[in-house]
Motif scaffolding. Sequence first.
Motif, PDB file in Angstrom:
ATOM      1  N   THR A   1      -1.255   4.755   0.321  1.00 32.52           N
ATOM      2  CA  THR A   1      -1.803   3.438   0.640  1.00 32.52           C
ATOM      3  C   THR A   1      -0.666   2.544   1.125  1.00 32.52           C
ATOM      4  O   THR A   1       0.085   1.996   0.318  1.00 32.52           O
ATOM      5  N   PRO A   2      -0.509   2.378   2.433  1.00 32.05           N
ATOM      6  CA  PRO A   2       0.654   1.661   2.973  1.00 32.05           C
ATOM      7  C   PRO A   2       0.514   0.140   2.881  1.00 32.05           C
ATOM      8  O   PRO A   2      -0.572  -0.387   2.617  1.00 32.05           O
TER       9      PRO A   2
ATOM     10  N   ASP B   1      -5.712  10.742  -7.764  1.00 31.46           N
ATOM     11  CA  ASP B   1      -4.858  11.117  -6.638  1.00 31.46           C
ATOM     12  C   ASP B   1      -5.688  11.840  -5.586  1.00 31.46           C
ATOM     13  O   ASP B   1      -6.861  12.161  -5.808  1.00 31.46           O
ATOM     14  N   LYS B   2      -5.052  12.091  -4.442  1.00 31.89           N
ATOM     15  CA  LYS B   2      -5.740  12.651  -3.283  1.00 31.89           C
ATOM     16  C   LYS B   2      -4.915  13.803  -2.721  1.00 31.89           C
ATOM     17  O   LYS B   2      -3.686  13.712  -2.661  1.00 31.89           O
ATOM     18  N   ASP B   3      -5.578  14.851  -2.291  1.00 36.08           N
ATOM     19  CA  ASP B   3      -4.903  16.020  -1.753  1.00 36.08           C
ATOM     20  C   ASP B   3      -5.199  16.131  -0.259  1.00 36.08           C
ATOM     21  O   ASP B   3      -6.294  16.532   0.134  1.00 36.08           O
ATOM     22  N   PRO B   4      -4.227  15.766   0.589  1.00 34.33           N
ATOM     23  CA  PRO B   4      -4.479  15.806   2.034  1.00 34.33           C
ATOM     24  C   PRO B   4      -4.676  17.211   2.579  1.00 34.33           C
ATOM     25  O   PRO B   4      -5.254  17.386   3.653  1.00 34.33           O
ATOM     26  N   GLU B   5      -4.196  18.214   1.846  1.00 31.50           N
ATOM     27  CA  GLU B   5      -4.349  19.599   2.312  1.00 31.50           C
ATOM     28  C   GLU B   5      -5.800  20.063   2.218  1.00 31.50           C
ATOM     29  O   GLU B   5      -6.332  20.695   3.131  1.00 31.50           O
ATOM     30  N   THR B   6      -6.449  19.766   1.104  1.00 31.54           N
ATOM     31  CA  THR B   6      -7.828  20.226   0.889  1.00 31.54           C
ATOM     32  C   THR B   6      -8.851  19.134   1.149  1.00 31.54           C
ATOM     33  O   THR B   6     -10.047  19.422   1.279  1.00 31.54           O
TER      34      THR B   6
ATOM     35  N   GLN C   1       2.283   0.740 -16.795  1.00 30.30           N
ATOM     36  CA  GLN C   1       1.694  -0.014 -15.692  1.00 30.30           C
ATOM     37  C   GLN C   1       0.505   0.768 -15.138  1.00 30.30           C
ATOM     38  O   GLN C   1       0.525   2.001 -15.081  1.00 30.30           O
ATOM     39  N   ARG C   2      -0.517   0.045 -14.691  1.00 27.27           N
ATOM     40  CA  ARG C   2      -1.752   0.684 -14.244  1.00 27.27           C
ATOM     41  C   ARG C   2      -1.756   0.912 -12.729  1.00 27.27           C
ATOM     42  O   ARG C   2      -1.377   0.030 -11.949  1.00 27.27           O
ATOM     43  N   ALA C   3      -2.217   2.073 -12.319  1.00 24.82           N
ATOM     44  CA  ALA C   3      -2.509   2.409 -10.920  1.00 24.82           C
ATOM     45  C   ALA C   3      -1.323   2.164  -9.992  1.00 24.82           C
ATOM     46  O   ALA C   3      -1.455   1.554  -8.930  1.00 24.82           O
ATOM     47  N   VAL C   4      -0.135   2.618 -10.399  1.00 25.58           N
ATOM     48  CA  VAL C   4       1.017   2.613  -9.496  1.00 25.58           C
ATOM     49  C   VAL C   4       0.687   3.544  -8.326  1.00 25.58           C
ATOM     50  O   VAL C   4       0.363   4.713  -8.532  1.00 25.58           O
ATOM     51  N   THR C   5       0.759   3.018  -7.094  1.00 25.08           N
ATOM     52  CA  THR C   5       0.147   3.701  -5.953  1.00 25.08           C
ATOM     53  C   THR C   5       1.178   4.129  -4.916  1.00 25.08           C
ATOM     54  O   THR C   5       1.880   3.275  -4.363  1.00 25.08           O
ATOM     55  N   PRO C   6       1.275   5.417  -4.617  1.00 22.56           N
ATOM     56  CA  PRO C   6       2.187   5.884  -3.565  1.00 22.56           C
ATOM     57  C   PRO C   6       1.908   5.203  -2.230  1.00 22.56           C
ATOM     58  O   PRO C   6       0.748   5.036  -1.837  1.00 22.56           O
TER      59      PRO C   6
ATOM     60  N   THR D   1       9.751   2.111  -1.225  1.00 21.97           N
ATOM     61  CA  THR D   1       8.382   2.597  -1.093  1.00 21.97           C
ATOM     62  C   THR D   1       8.088   3.581  -2.215  1.00 21.97           C
ATOM     63  O   THR D   1       8.829   4.548  -2.413  1.00 21.97           O
ATOM     64  N   ILE D   2       7.012   3.339  -2.957  1.00 23.41           N
ATOM     65  CA  ILE D   2       6.656   4.185  -4.097  1.00 23.41           C
ATOM     66  C   ILE D   2       6.304   5.587  -3.621  1.00 23.41           C
ATOM     67  O   ILE D   2       5.479   5.754  -2.708  1.00 23.41           O
ATOM     68  N   GLU D   3       6.935   6.586  -4.226  1.00 27.67           N
ATOM     69  CA  GLU D   3       6.609   7.987  -3.947  1.00 27.67           C
ATOM     70  C   GLU D   3       5.593   8.515  -4.951  1.00 27.67           C
ATOM     71  O   GLU D   3       4.613   9.150  -4.596  1.00 27.67           O
ATOM     72  N   ARG D   4       5.858   8.289  -6.236  1.00 27.86           N
ATOM     73  CA  ARG D   4       4.930   8.756  -7.276  1.00 27.86           C
ATOM     74  C   ARG D   4       5.192   7.993  -8.580  1.00 27.86           C
ATOM     75  O   ARG D   4       6.200   7.335  -8.719  1.00 27.86           O
TER      76      ARG D   4
END
Length: 358
Positions: free
Chosen positions: A96-97, A262-267, A333-338, A355-358
Motif C-alpha cells: 500500500t504505497p 497479508d496478500k500473495d501477489p504470486e497466487t 502497533q496495529r496493522a503496520v502496512t508494507p 518505507t515499511i517492508e514488513r
Amino acid sequence: MGQSVYLGMSGGVDSSVSALLLQQAGYDVSGVNLRLFHNEDIGEGREKTCCSLADAEDARAVAARLGIPFYVFDFSGVFRETVIADFVSEYEAGRTPNPCVVCNRAVKFGALLQRVRTLHGEYVATGHYARVERDEDTGRWLLKRGADRSKDQSYFLYMLTQEQLSHTLFPLGGLYKTQVRALAEEHGLVNARKRDSQDICFAPDGDYAAFIERTTGRPSPAGDFVDGEGRVLGRHKGFIRYTRGQHKGLGLSVEPPLYVLDKDPETGAIRLGQDGELWTRTLTAKDVNWISVSEPGGPMRVTAKTRYSQREATAVAEPLPGGGLRLTFDEPQRAVTPGQAVVLYDGETVVGGGTIER
C-alpha cells in the motif's frame, strides 16, 4: 533585489499566503503551477478536486494580485514515470504505497528543485506546514514539525536530503491554519475561504482500484480469501482492492469478524485472520533517509508514526546493513502496512524515515 525563490502554487490558500509572506520577507518570488497529469492520465472528463484548470487560474489570480511572475511547469512525464508507476506497481505487488511521499521526493523537491537551480534560483518553497532549521552545532539541516500540530506535514517530507533542505523554504511552518486564512482575508486573496483538498490528486474519488485498472488497461484478477491454514473462505473481487487491516467490504458473513492480514501477489490469494493477528511490536524498513543524524551509531530512542493520521508511539530504532532500519515499539502497533512510510521523531525534529517492508 532579494534572493530568488520559486514557489509551488496549487491555487489553494496555503501556497497563496506563502507567496504573500515570502514577498513581505523581501524575497524575489516567482509562482509556479505544476501540471502533473493530463486528462488521459486520470480518465477523460473525470471531476478532480485539486490540480484542475480552475485551481491553476486561482493561483494565477493570486500571483497577479501580488505582482509576481507566474509560470506553469509541465512535469506530467516525470509524475507519470515515478509517482503513478510506483503507485500501480506497489499495489500490484500487494503493498500500500504513499504517493504524496513519492511526489515530494521525485517532483516537488526533485524535478522542481533541479529546474529552479538551472534557472539560477536559490530556493524552492511550498505551502507545507513544516519547518527547516540549521543545527549550528552539527551543521546539519533539520526538518521540524509545523507549529500547527493538526496540520503538520513533516511526515510526508522525511525523504528530503541535506542538499534539498538547504534550498527549501516553508513560510507557513510557524503559523496556524486560522492565521493563514485570516491573512488571506486581510489581503483580499480569492481563495481565502477555499476548502482544503483531502484527496490524492489523480484519484479524487478515492477509487484507487478503478484508477489502476484504467491505467493498466486490465482488471485486477479475482482470487481466494484464505485462512491461516490455506483453506478457502470465499472469493475476493480483485487483488488491489484490499489492504492490510481492512474489515469492511470483504463480503463474508462469518463470526468473529475477519481482517486482511497479508496478500500473495504470486497466487492472488488474500489471507484473513483475527484482529489480534494484526498487532506487532517490530517492523523493518528500507530506503531509509536520515536527517537529524548522518546515521545512528547504535540503537536510538525515538517516537514513530506508521501512518500520517496516527499518534506516534515510543520505540527503539536500529540501523541495518544496506540502508535498512529495524524498529521495536514499546507497545504493539496495529496493522503496520508494507509500502507505507514510517517516520521517526525526536521531539519536534524528524530523525528520518523509510518505507515499511514488513
